[in-house]
Design an enzyme around this catalytic site. Structure first.
Site, mmCIF file in Angstrom:
data_model
loop_
_atom_site.group_PDB
_atom_site.id
_atom_site.type_symbol
_atom_site.label_atom_id
_atom_site.label_comp_id
_atom_site.label_asym_id
_atom_site.label_seq_id
_atom_site.Cartn_x
_atom_site.Cartn_y
_atom_site.Cartn_z
ATOM 1 N N ARG A 91 6.666 0.895 1.553
ATOM 2 C CA ARG A 91 7.484 1.926 2.080
ATOM 3 C C ARG A 91 8.197 1.931 3.701
ATOM 4 N NH1 ARG A 91 8.194 2.894 -2.320
ATOM 5 N NH2 ARG A 91 7.703 5.082 -3.370
ATOM 6 N N HIS B 11 17.070 -1.649 -0.505
ATOM 7 C CA HIS B 11 16.149 -0.985 -1.355
ATOM 8 C C HIS B 11 15.723 -1.680 -3.219
ATOM 9 C CE1 HIS B 11 12.927 2.107 -1.875
ATOM 10 N NE2 HIS B 11 12.588 1.190 -2.415
ATOM 11 N N ASP C 295 12.655 -4.576 2.557
ATOM 12 C CA ASP C 295 13.435 -3.923 1.557
ATOM 13 C C ASP C 295 13.679 -2.768 1.791
ATOM 14 O OD1 ASP C 295 15.224 -4.179 -1.036
ATOM 15 O OD2 ASP C 295 13.759 -3.030 -2.054
ATOM 16 N N CYS D 23 1.134 -0.974 -0.339
ATOM 17 C CA CYS D 23 0.283 -0.158 0.184
ATOM 18 C C CYS D 23 0.754 1.666 -0.023
ATOM 19 C CB CYS D 23 -1.371 0.155 1.113
ATOM 20 S SG CYS D 23 -0.369 -0.179 2.845
ATOM 21 N N PRO D 24 0.445 2.360 -0.393
ATOM 22 C CA PRO D 24 1.226 3.410 -0.084
ATOM 23 C C PRO D 24 1.434 4.130 1.180
ATOM 24 C CG PRO D 24 -0.858 4.358 -1.080
ATOM 25 C CD PRO D 24 -0.712 2.244 -0.774
ATOM 26 N N GLU E 67 16.842 5.699 4.471
ATOM 27 C CA GLU E 67 17.895 5.010 3.317
ATOM 28 C C GLU E 67 18.855 6.080 3.247
ATOM 29 O OE1 GLU E 67 13.817 1.900 2.027
ATOM 30 O OE2 GLU E 67 14.358 3.866 1.033
#
Length: 318
Positions: free
Chosen positions: A237, A285, A261, A208-209, A266
């Protein structure tokens, strides 16, 4: 038209010949990385800016009066203040659906790393462990088939749908949290409320965003609903997850493992609670970054800019 690419390095290095396509549209400058202090200087006089993770906030946009186009080299576009851009007459575009197959594949790479420990076995046997074994087979731990287990998919967009399809093909039961009605879903998928899904699923995969309503959605309360044998996968995310709560759940055996991930910061800070947590498998990522996905991203980014140069705007997000 003058175009500036602020941080190409995660896609292709500045000297890669692929960037010559962008130069065919006009004056083109490409940088491997750009510190926030250098954004204004590098973008001065630019009509178009390409960015992956270099932020373009309202204050920055206000200092770039020539800017009319921002091309985000990703699907997520939260690094751009889209409202400020729209108010300034700047079109913002993104790269939709380029990494669906890559991310879905990586979900199961993380899951298999946790369940089958192939890397651990390969490393030990390269060091001669099997050669020294008294038996034809040995086990580092018990492992279990995924067939018959429940995969909980949170968000059923392109990537979530691909993950659900792979899980179903592997014989897993599929539970989904989605706004889509049950009758719009494949017959074998079961729609659940979020807490129910966390309680029932053997594996929960987030797709999901990040928004106000989803930030820290995986918190201590929701982690406490999960089975002690459950696995959490996050390729969406980092901020969907309360990292301290997840580290505590892993270290205390409240859930079995996590495959991540993405993280809140980051690269992560050295004191990140998840780095070194028990049964926490972290990749940097890279789920989006297969060779094929990067080629698609590049092609769409060029097509977006070319369309804008021709007076059309495609994949606009503001």
């Amino acid at each position: 038209m003058k175009t500036v690419c602020l941080d190409c390095n995660t896609v292709y290095t500045p000297d890669d010949a692929r960037w010559e396509r962008f130069a065919s549209l006009g004056d083109f400058e490409v940088y491997d990385r750009t510190d926030e202090s250098a954004i204004i200087e590098r973008c001065a006089g630019a009509d178009a800016v390409l960015t992956n993770k270099v932020p373009l906030n309202a204050a920055t946009i206000a200092q770039l009066p020539s800017l009319r186009y921002i091309g985000v080299l990703a699907t997520g576009f939260n690094i751009v203040d889209t409202k400020a851009a729209a108010a300034a007459g700047i079109a913002v575009t993104n790269i939709p659906s380029y990494s669906t197959n890559s991310v879905a594949q990586h979900v199961f790479a993380l899951l298999m790393a946790i369940t089958n420990r192939v890397e651990d076995y390969a490393r030990m046997n390269a060091d001669g462990h099997w050669c020294r074994s008294l038996d034809f087979s040995y086990r580092l731990q018990e492992w279990h088939e995924l067939a018959g287990k429940t995969m909980g998919v949170v968000g059923l967009g392109h990537i979530g749908s691909a993950v659900a399809a792979i899980a179903s093909a592997m014989g897993m039961k599929v539970a989904v949290f989605t706004s889509k009605p049950q009758d719009a879903l494949p017959e074998v998928y079961v729609k659940m409320e979020l807490d129910e899904l966390f309680a029932e699923a053997d594996v929960v995969s987030l797709h999901c965003p990040l928004a106000d309503g989803t930030r820290d959605m995986v918190d201590a309360r929701r982690l406490a609903l999960m089975k002690p044998s459950a696995i959490l996968i996050n390729t969406a995310r980092g901020a969907l997850v309360d990292e301290k709560a997840l580290a505590d759940a892993l270290n205390n055996g409240k859930i079995y493992a996590a495959g991540l991930d993405v993280l809140c910061n980051e690269p992560p800070k050295h004191d990140c609670s998840l780095v070194g947590a028990r049964n926490c498998f972290i990749t940097p990522h890279i789920a989006w970054a297969s060779a094929e996905a990067r080629e698609r991203l590049f092609d769409i980014a060029f097509d977006n800019l070319k369309a804008y140069a021709e007076g059309r705007v495609q994949n606009r997000v503001n």
